[in-house]
Design a protein around this motif. Structure first.
Motif, PDB file in Angstrom:
ATOM      1  N   SER A  25      -3.848 -31.034 -16.754  1.00 34.24           N
ATOM      2  CA  SER A  25      -4.933 -30.211 -16.538  1.00 34.24           C
ATOM      3  C   SER A  25      -4.682 -29.455 -15.002  1.00 34.24           C
ATOM      4  N   ILE A  26      -3.716 -29.905 -14.217  1.00 32.19           N
ATOM      5  CA  ILE A  26      -3.271 -29.356 -12.893  1.00 32.19           C
ATOM      6  C   ILE A  26      -2.707 -27.871 -13.423  1.00 32.19           C
ATOM      7  N   LEU A  27      -1.760 -28.103 -14.479  1.00 27.78           N
ATOM      8  CA  LEU A  27      -0.914 -27.034 -14.802  1.00 27.78           C
ATOM      9  C   LEU A  27      -2.023 -25.844 -15.447  1.00 27.78           C
ATOM     10  N   ILE A  28      -2.770 -26.423 -16.287  1.00 28.28           N
ATOM     11  CA  ILE A  28      -3.916 -25.467 -16.855  1.00 28.28           C
ATOM     12  C   ILE A  28      -4.572 -24.723 -15.716  1.00 28.28           C
ATOM     13  N   ASN A  29      -4.967 -25.456 -14.893  1.00 28.23           N
ATOM     14  CA  ASN A  29      -5.908 -24.834 -13.870  1.00 28.23           C
ATOM     15  C   ASN A  29      -5.136 -23.771 -12.828  1.00 28.23           C
ATOM     16  N   TRP A  30      -3.891 -24.503 -12.601  1.00 27.75           N
ATOM     17  CA  TRP A  30      -2.919 -23.679 -11.907  1.00 27.75           C
ATOM     18  C   TRP A  30      -2.864 -22.246 -12.833  1.00 27.75           C
ATOM     19  N   PHE A  31      -2.362 -22.218 -14.051  1.00 29.31           N
ATOM     20  CA  PHE A  31      -2.502 -21.173 -14.836  1.00 29.31           C
ATOM     21  C   PHE A  31      -3.670 -20.405 -14.820  1.00 29.31           C
ATOM     22  N   TYR A 217       9.181 -28.487  -9.923  1.00 31.20           N
ATOM     23  CA  TYR A 217       8.654 -29.484  -9.194  1.00 31.20           C
ATOM     24  C   TYR A 217       7.659 -30.299  -9.595  1.00 31.20           C
ATOM     25  N   VAL A 218       6.617 -29.515 -10.561  1.00 35.63           N
ATOM     26  CA  VAL A 218       5.622 -30.208 -11.185  1.00 35.63           C
ATOM     27  C   VAL A 218       6.202 -31.525 -12.097  1.00 35.63           C
ATOM     28  N   ALA A 219       7.468 -31.299 -12.720  1.00 34.32           N
ATOM     29  CA  ALA A 219       8.165 -32.140 -13.706  1.00 34.32           C
ATOM     30  C   ALA A 219       8.576 -33.202 -12.923  1.00 34.32           C
ATOM     31  N   VAL A 220       9.014 -33.003 -11.563  1.00 34.62           N
ATOM     32  CA  VAL A 220       9.534 -34.276 -10.680  1.00 34.62           C
ATOM     33  C   VAL A 220       8.353 -34.856 -10.138  1.00 34.62           C
ATOM     34  N   VAL A 221       7.197 -34.245  -9.851  1.00 36.96           N
ATOM     35  CA  VAL A 221       6.055 -34.873  -9.547  1.00 36.96           C
ATOM     36  C   VAL A 221       5.639 -35.884 -10.805  1.00 36.96           C
ATOM     37  N   TRP A 222       5.553 -35.312 -11.973  1.00 41.33           N
ATOM     38  CA  TRP A 222       5.258 -36.216 -13.082  1.00 41.33           C
ATOM     39  C   TRP A 222       6.102 -37.229 -13.303  1.00 41.33           C
ATOM     40  N   LEU A 223       7.332 -37.211 -13.207  1.00 43.33           N
ATOM     41  CA  LEU A 223       8.280 -38.312 -13.486  1.00 43.33           C
ATOM     42  C   LEU A 223       8.329 -39.466 -12.451  1.00 43.33           C
ATOM     43  N   ILE A 224       7.949 -38.938 -11.112  1.00 48.86           N
ATOM     44  CA  ILE A 224       7.630 -39.859 -10.055  1.00 48.86           C
ATOM     45  C   ILE A 224       6.535 -40.895 -10.538  1.00 48.86           C
TER      46      ILE A 224
END
Length: 600
Positions: A25-31, A217-224
């Motif tokens: 959702s963040i990615l979609i909103n970011w896009f 960076y988003v992937a890193v946050v998701w993995l964390i």
């Protein structure tokens, strides 16, 4: 545990989905934000472009138009032919033509579009120049502007590509009437507008590029976040496992305490768990159900902790009242287990494992399918273990004979389908090595409470009766075959003359002498002054009683012996032994057997 772990997995999966949906959702909103930013940039560029053109137009208009040299590329504007002095000549003969603001802006925007890709032009619904005729979107926008008198913008396709389109109104000024007065415009009227169109594709491409650059960076946050969820899952699962293990260990410790109190029940719960699991597996139950049944079997007798020792530890048969009291252990077990979350799923199984298929069981008298199926399986396993385990008052059955008895009880005490499965599942199990006879000092003391003569320490009449019952059991191998009776004659007279204290000492000394002389035999005191030596094999003891003769010297007490063959004479209880002695006494009432008696 499975239920709690399943619930925990559900929570983890839910958290994982929520976290993933949140990131997406963040990615979609970011896009979406990037796209809107791109659109704002395009709108800003269109606005700036038009404002530049308007500034230029304002300058041109303020000067009333500009005369420029007539060249091959700059010819007189045919749409200004109605204006006097459109064309003039200088003193040198150079021809000049009037460059009106609209024409100047048109040329400027054409050049600007060729250089920078911005499509802009002057448009009107009633143009002087047909090239300035508004297209459909521009015409609709001019109609809107007529009412709002403000700029209008919209994303609209041109040749199949999205553009940010902006149109800013042109208001009629005094200087404009020079060219447009004949069209009927008055000062302040909207006579058209300046339109600019910016292709959005480059802006969108730039937005996607920025988004792609941020994806790692988003992937890193998701993995964390995922790692945090998994870490929480493993820690919570370990906590639950430790908590469950602690609870189970606590309950199992109680069960061990109960089993340690009673030598008969030692290993009983584990065997019941094993037998029940084998039957359930044969019936096609899942591993989860089998595990549940095994755990229930391991704690099915935990309620016996509340059973009085005098009943729980009694090696012999229970009286009706004692049996009623011990039956309460299933209710106690249920009440203990249902209070603990991890045992609530098995509490009902334990509660009903003594119900009978025909409704004759306890505690609720359930019948047939009213009894939980896992309880019915445990009931068969419990009975099978009881049949194949030695007790003081009853020998154990062989595996085959126990299965035959289960078969006879199928459809009555037990579910016939469960019995059918047991015939297959249990036929290969090893016969348990257990008995209820004392094997250490603690168990001997426990036996002393029930079965030993308090004066002499010899076993009493009740224990003799149990041993004879074991010998008579058709399924068990008789461990004892020989009875030697030792009868003290004139002992009552000795008591009267010498007193009870000396008489008691005689009885104690005789008992100790028998125990010392026959360590492999069982010594019993019956009828007050009579003793029985129980041997596994036939044993002539007449020549072994010298120490007792010495004890009785000068006491006036005589010693008689009598030998009985347990199997040949069918001695299956103390009552049968008494009957046998009565039938085999001589006419004078002597207690010596007419075949083997020896008067000493």
């Amino acid at each position: 545990m499975n239920t709690k772990v399943t619930y925990l997995k559900f929570i983890v999966v839910t958290l994982f989905l929520i976290w993933t949906i949140l990131i997406v959702s963040i990615l979609i909103n970011w896009f979406s934000q990037e796209n809107r930013h791109a659109e704002r940039l395009a709108l800003k560029e269109a606005t700036v472009s038009i404002k530049k053109d308007l500034a230029y137009r304002s300058w041109v208009t303020s000067h009333g138009g500009v005369y420029v040299p007539i060249t091959e590329h700059t010819q007189p504007n045919p749409y200004l032919a109605h204006i006097p002095n459109r064309d003039i000549k200088t003193e040198t003969g150079q021809g000049l033509t009037l460059m009106n603001p609209a024409y100047a802006i048109k040329q400027t925007m054409k050049n600007y579009s060729e250089l920078y890709g911005t499509k802009g032009r002057i448009v009107s619904n009633t143009p002087l120049n047909p090239d300035n005729k508004a297209d459909k979107w521009e015409s609709d926008s001019l109609n809107i502007i007529e009412d709002t008198r403000t700029p209008h913008h919209e994303i609209h396709p041109i040749d199949g590509q999205e553009h940010m389109r902006l149109i800013i109104p042109l208001f009629t000024e005094e200087g404009c009437l020079k060219c447009h007065g004949h069209q009927g415009y008055k000062v302040g009227d909207v006579r058209g507008g300046i339109s600019a169109s910016i292709a959005l594709s480059p802006y969108y491409t730039s937005a996607v590029s920025r988004l792609k650059a941020s994806l790692p960076y988003v992937a890193v946050v998701w993995l964390i976040g995922v790692a945090t969820i998994l870490l929480g899952y493993w820690r919570t699962r370990r906590y639950i496992s430790e908590k469950i293990a602690s609870y189970e260990q606590h309950i199992f410790s109680i069960v061990d305490m109960i089993e340690n109190r009673d030598s008969y029940t030692a290993g009983h719960t584990k065997r019941v768990g094993k037998y029940a699991s084998l039957i359930a597996k044969q019936m096609g139950y899942s591993d989860r159900a089998i595990d549940k049944l095994y755990r229930a079997s391991m704690v099915h007798d935990v309620g016996k902790i509340s059973t009085p020792d005098s009943i729980l530890l009694k090696p012999g048969r229970l009286s009706p009242l004692e049996r009623k009291i011990i039956q309460q252990h299933v209710v106690t077990s249920y009440q203990m287990l249902k209070r603990v979350d991890i045992f609530q799923g098995i509490a009902e199984i334990v509660r009903h494992h003594h119900e009978h298929y025909d409704g004759s069981g306890y505690p609720q008298g359930l019948k047939g399918e009213q009894i939980p199926m896992l309880s019915q399986i445990m009931s068969v396993a419990d009975a099978f273990d009881a049949m194949t385990t030695d007790r003081v008052y009853k020998g154990r059955k062989t595996i085959q004979s126990a299965l035959e008895e289960l078969q006879l009880l199928g459809g009555k005490q037990f579910n016939a389908e469960v019995v059918k499965a047991a015939q297959i599942a249990l036929k290969g199990v090893a016969s348990p090595k257990s008995n209820q006879l004392p094997v250490n000092e603690i168990e001997k003391e426990r036996f002393a409470y029930f079965y030993k003569d308090q004066l002499t320490g010899a076993y009493n009449r009740d224990y003799l009766n149990n041993m004879l019952l074991i010998n008579s059991d058709k399924y068990s191998e008789a461990p004892y075959n020989c009875i030697n009776l030792i009868l003290l004659t004139n002992f009552t007279q000795y008591n009267k003359e010498q007193g009870w204290e000396k008489g008691n000492k005689i009885l104690i000394d005789v008992t100790q002498s028998l125990i010392f002389s026959f360590p492999e035999a069982l010594i019993f005191r019956i009828h007050g002054d009579d003793f029985i030596v129980l041997h596994k094999q036939h044993y002539p003891i007449e020549g072994e009683l010298g120490p007792i003769d010495a004890l009785l010297c000068d006491t006036g007490i005589s010693l008689d012996t009598l030998h009985v063959n347990i199997k040949e004479d069918c001695i299956g209880s103390v009552d049968k032994l008494d009957n046998w002695l009565t039938l085999n006494s001589d006419e004078t009432g002597s207690r010596a057997h007419d075949r083997i008696s020896v008067n000493r």
